[in-house]
Design an enzyme around this catalytic site. Structure first.
Site, short mmCIF file in Angstrom:
data_model
loop_
_atom_site.label_atom_id
_atom_site.label_comp_id
_atom_site.label_asym_id
_atom_site.label_seq_id
_atom_site.Cartn_x
_atom_site.Cartn_y
_atom_site.Cartn_z
N HIS A 226 88.62 -50.33 23.42
CA HIS A 226 87.40 -49.86 22.75
C HIS A 226 87.53 -50.25 21.41
O HIS A 226 88.56 -50.50 20.89
CB HIS A 226 87.51 -48.37 22.64
N LYS B 238 87.55 -45.31 17.77
CA LYS B 238 87.49 -44.26 18.91
C LYS B 238 88.59 -43.26 18.58
O LYS B 238 89.58 -43.53 18.55
CB LYS B 238 87.71 -45.01 20.09
P1 NAP Z 1 80.53 -41.74 15.86
O1 NAP Z 1 79.91 -42.82 15.44
O2 NAP Z 1 81.90 -41.24 14.98
O3 NAP Z 1 79.58 -40.44 15.98
C1 NAP Z 1 79.95 -39.03 15.91
C2 NAP Z 1 78.97 -38.17 15.00
O4 NAP Z 1 79.22 -36.93 15.26
C3 NAP Z 1 79.54 -38.60 13.44
O5 NAP Z 1 78.27 -39.00 12.80
C4 NAP Z 1 79.92 -37.37 13.06
O6 NAP Z 1 79.89 -37.02 11.51
C5 NAP Z 1 79.10 -36.50 13.80
N1 NAP Z 1 79.63 -34.95 13.87
C6 NAP Z 1 81.05 -34.47 13.64
N2 NAP Z 1 81.02 -33.39 13.62
C7 NAP Z 1 79.81 -32.83 14.04
C8 NAP Z 1 79.09 -31.65 14.34
N3 NAP Z 1 79.91 -30.57 14.18
N4 NAP Z 1 78.01 -31.48 14.25
C9 NAP Z 1 77.15 -32.70 14.39
N5 NAP Z 1 77.45 -33.79 14.23
C10 NAP Z 1 78.84 -33.97 14.13
O7 NAP Z 1 81.35 -41.85 17.40
P2 NAP Z 1 80.39 -42.65 18.53
O8 NAP Z 1 80.98 -43.87 18.75
O9 NAP Z 1 78.98 -42.54 18.40
O10 NAP Z 1 80.94 -41.55 19.63
C11 NAP Z 1 80.75 -40.14 19.64
C12 NAP Z 1 81.08 -39.75 21.18
O11 NAP Z 1 80.79 -40.31 22.19
C13 NAP Z 1 82.90 -39.91 21.55
O12 NAP Z 1 83.41 -38.72 21.94
C14 NAP Z 1 82.77 -41.12 22.27
O13 NAP Z 1 84.02 -41.20 23.05
C15 NAP Z 1 81.48 -40.82 23.06
N6 NAP Z 1 80.90 -41.85 23.70
C16 NAP Z 1 80.55 -41.96 25.10
C17 NAP Z 1 79.84 -42.47 25.91
C18 NAP Z 1 79.03 -42.29 27.08
O14 NAP Z 1 78.70 -43.09 27.70
N7 NAP Z 1 79.36 -41.11 27.56
C19 NAP Z 1 79.65 -43.77 25.23
C20 NAP Z 1 80.11 -44.13 23.86
C21 NAP Z 1 80.61 -43.27 23.25
P3 NAP Z 1 80.64 -37.55 10.52
O15 NAP Z 1 80.79 -39.06 10.59
O16 NAP Z 1 80.37 -36.91 9.25
O17 NAP Z 1 82.15 -36.85 11.00
#
Ligand code: NAP
Length: 236
Positions: A143, A147
């Protein structure tokens, strides 16, 4: 259906906002971002989920945030009886079981999938089928460097599915490097041969058909459904 995206400014959240916005049968009513960042112009952004649900009429909340944030989102949505589609990873298997029990008791609905890419769901299905024929197996997941959790939710779920067929040690190796998105290999070994089942998500658009499917299917499910396979391969 009116959709609110929690974590709307994140890498996945912004992609979900675009996909929902472009879907003719869905309405993007807003996003939640603690810093007030908007994924693109014209999307109402709320500072927290509680306020968003007070101010906007919402049929389903999609959550791609962090393991710490998603639990409080679930409490809020369960309290207001608003269904969720959850892609956030980092749950413990036992914890998911507890949410399943609570959801049935309180008549709440959610679809939680560690991976919304069809190819990844098939990779897990084929690994589960193959493990019955092999002595040993190992999982390598790759990844992007930002992550937060390791092993990935996909790798953990793959191991659970394989161990349902064959209780054995299946080590998981986690690689975190710039340039990667989300990739996984399941390598199965027997004397003189190996079988490798590999999936690559090269762009986050790979997850969007699965996310949209989960949004559209959420009115039909009961309780908490874990894994996209339950709505992909079963007529619910
Ligand atoms: P990311 O770019 O870090 O996005 C997460 C977002 O959530 C950030 O903008 C963060 O803000 C925000 N956040 C943090 N605390 C919050 C709160 N209390 N309320 C609302 N928003 C909040 O990460 P990502 O790559 O998008 O991944 C997000 C999640 O999805 C991870 O757990 C990842 O493993 C998962 N994922 C799942 C799949 C799937 O198919 N299921 C695929 C890809 C990723 P800040 O930046 O200000 O902290």
């Amino acid at each position: 259906m009116r959709v609110l995206v929690n974590g709307a400014a994140g890498k996945m959240g912004a992609e979900v906002c675009r996909a929902v916005h472009d879907a003719p049968d869905l309405q993007l009513v807003g996003g939640v971002d603690p810093k007030g960042r908007s994924p693109f112009a014209g999307v109402p952004v709320y500072a927290n989920l509680h306020d968003a649900l007070e101010m906007a009429a919402v049929d389903v909340v999609v959550d791609f945030t962090t393991p710490a944030a998603v639990r409080s989102s679930m409490e809020i949505c369960l309290g207001k009886n608003i269904p969720m589609v959850i892609g956030t990873t980092g749950f413990h298997h036992n914890e998911l079981g507890e949410w399943q029990v609570r959801a049935l008791q309180e008549n709440w609905r959610a679809i939680i999938a560690p991976n919304f890419a069809i190819g990844a769901v098939l990779m897990m299905k084929y690994a589960r089928e193959a493990v019955a024929f092999f002595d040993q197996a190992e999982i390598i997941e790759y990844h992007h460097a930002q992550k937060l959790d390791a092993p990935s939710g996909t790798a953990a779920r793959t191991r659970i599915l394989m161990q349902e067929v064959h209780q054995r040690e299946i080590p998981i190796h986690s690689v975190r490097l710039p340039g990667l998105v989300a990739h996984q290999e399941v390598i199965l070994g027997l004397p003189g041969q190996t079988l490798t089942i590999r999936h690559d998500s090269n762009h986050r658009e790979s997850f969007m058909p699965g996310v949209l499917l989960a949004i559209r299917q959420i009115p039909k499910i009961k309780g908490v459904v874990v894994g996209l396979e339950h709505i992909l391969f079963t007529d619910i």
